[in-house]
Scaffold this motif. Structure first.
Motif, short mmCIF file in Angstrom:
data_model
loop_
_atom_site.label_atom_id
_atom_site.label_comp_id
_atom_site.label_asym_id
_atom_site.label_seq_id
_atom_site.Cartn_x
_atom_site.Cartn_y
_atom_site.Cartn_z
N ALA A 174 57.47 64.56 42.36
CA ALA A 174 56.27 64.76 41.55
C ALA A 174 55.14 65.38 42.37
N GLY A 181 54.43 67.41 34.96
CA GLY A 181 54.33 66.24 34.09
C GLY A 181 55.47 65.26 34.25
N ILE A 182 55.98 65.09 35.47
CA ILE A 182 57.07 64.14 35.71
C ILE A 182 56.55 62.72 35.49
N ASP A 183 57.17 61.99 34.58
CA ASP A 183 56.73 60.64 34.22
C ASP A 183 57.35 59.65 35.19
N ILE A 184 56.64 59.37 36.27
CA ILE A 184 57.15 58.45 37.28
C ILE A 184 57.32 57.05 36.72
N GLN A 185 56.39 56.64 35.88
CA GLN A 185 56.45 55.29 35.31
C GLN A 185 57.72 55.10 34.49
N ALA A 186 58.07 56.10 33.68
CA ALA A 186 59.27 55.98 32.86
C ALA A 186 60.54 56.06 33.70
N GLU A 192 54.61 49.04 32.39
CA GLU A 192 54.78 49.53 31.03
C GLU A 192 53.46 50.09 30.52
N ALA A 193 53.57 51.08 29.69
CA ALA A 193 52.36 51.67 29.12
C ALA A 193 51.70 50.68 28.17
N PRO A 203 48.48 59.59 23.40
CA PRO A 203 48.56 60.49 24.56
C PRO A 203 49.19 61.81 24.16
N LYS A 206 54.69 64.79 25.97
CA LYS A 206 55.19 65.12 27.30
C LYS A 206 55.81 66.52 27.29
N LYS A 209 61.59 68.67 29.43
CA LYS A 209 62.24 68.67 30.73
C LYS A 209 62.88 70.04 30.97
#
Length: 347
Positions: A174, A181-186, A192-193, A203, A206, A209
């Protein structure tokens, strides 16, 4: 070496014809001298001072023509040149296992010293970022060309529990593609959001990919991962490595420690920490990088210093027509100069 216009190499067949023409002219001059005895005596006297000099200017001119003809075919060579605008992310393990002293004075201190050597080896044009990972991973220094800021980030490492090698890889990726926009959390499952409140703005969607590319095909960035490889938290290392490979980024893994390991204590617990070479080799293989093993602080420092020099070089095909053209002009000018200097005429 290859050529863009290889058919023009047929022009080189003209060179033997020029050699035959030169030999023919010499024979005609020799026949003229034989018909005139006085001229023959003069020629014999001059030949003592000329010798091989007589043939050197034409030979140099012929070689110059050959170089120019090769240049017309547009030769292409594979050259290794310094690469500008390169980004390298150092992903450093700061888990409790780095307290082990099988690499003196301990793994963390040896890793910090080696990282400093790495930063000193890369040129100022290369951006270096630092990711530290234990149970979670964080970008402690965004990519920068300021070596002082990088060294300061390395010196701030503090040991923590857990080893999330996969999270370290994903956060490093990232940092290389901040706009992707790499979703590190996911991807890591860390937190959790929060739920949306009534009336709150959702939001933004995204970004899609990107399609996967060939592993190791992205030339402008690389990740250097240092760890003992023993994952205890975070996403699976294999899945994270595949995610990085799909973006074409190479990962160079450096294993620190010994397969036997040693028992370390940390905050009231103790365990044997071993080097997991299989995991680190798997990451390097999946991303088309390389694996290195360091069993001593000096060996680790040498590995990092060599990597610092290696990763800023790029092997690519480069047209070298200008070099052949310059060589041809230089040889032609040298031939003309020698002919004027020795014989007071141009060839």
């Amino acid at each position: 070496m290859s050529f863009v216009w290889p058919r023009l190499l047929w022009l080189l067949l003209l060179l033997p014809l020029l050699v035959l023409l030169y030999v023919s002219i010499l024979r005609q001059q020799h026949a003229t001298m034989l018909r005139h005895a006085g001229l023959a005596l003069v020629q014999e006297a001059l030949s003592r001072n000329r010798g091989w000099r007589r043939h050197l200017p034409p030979l140099l001119f012929l070689l110059g023509l050959a170089a120019m003809m090769v240049a017309m075919a547009r030769p292409v060579a594979v050259l290794t040149l310094p690469q500008e605008e390169r980004t390298i992310i150092l992903a450093m393990d700061i888990s409790g296992s780095m307290r082990a002293a099988d690499v003196g004075p301990n793994r963390l201190a040896a890793a910090q010293a080696a990282a400093h050597s790495f930063v000193a080896a890369v040129p100022k044009s290369t951006r270096v970022g630092v990711v530290a990972f234990a149970a979670t991973a964080a970008l402690v220094q965004p990519p920068t060309r300021n070596h002082e800021e990088i060294d300061a980030a390395i010196d701030r490492f503090q040991l923590q529990r857990g080893t999330a090698v996969g999270s370290g890889l994903l956060v490093a990726l990232a940092a290389i593609f901040p706009e992707a926009g790499i979703d590190i959390q996911a991807l890591t499952g860390e937190g959790e959001a929060p739920p949306l409140r009534p009336g709150s703005t959702p939001p933004p969607p995204k970004p899609p990919k990107p399609p996967p590319v060939a592993p190791g095909s992205y030339p402008d960035a690389a990740i250097v991962l240092l760890s003992d490889g023993q994952r205890t938290a975070g996403p699976a290392v294999e899945e994270a490595a595949q995610f990085v490979a799909d973006r074409g980024v190479r990962v160079y893994t450096v294993g620190i420690g010994t397969p036997e390991g040693e028992v370390v204590g940390y905050e009231g617990w103790s365990m044997r920490v071993r080097l997991d070479e299989a995991t680190l080799k798997g990451v390097a293989d999946a991303t088309r990088g390389d694996y290195f093993h360091a069993t001593s602080a000096s060996e680790l420092e040498q590995i990092y210093r060599n990597l610092g020099s290696r990763l800023v070089m790029k092997t690519q095909q480069t047209e070298v027509s200008a070099l052949f053209s310059a060589l041809g002009v230089l040889l032609a000018l040298l031939a003309a100069f020698l002919s004027l200097y020795w014989f007071k005429r141009v060839l």
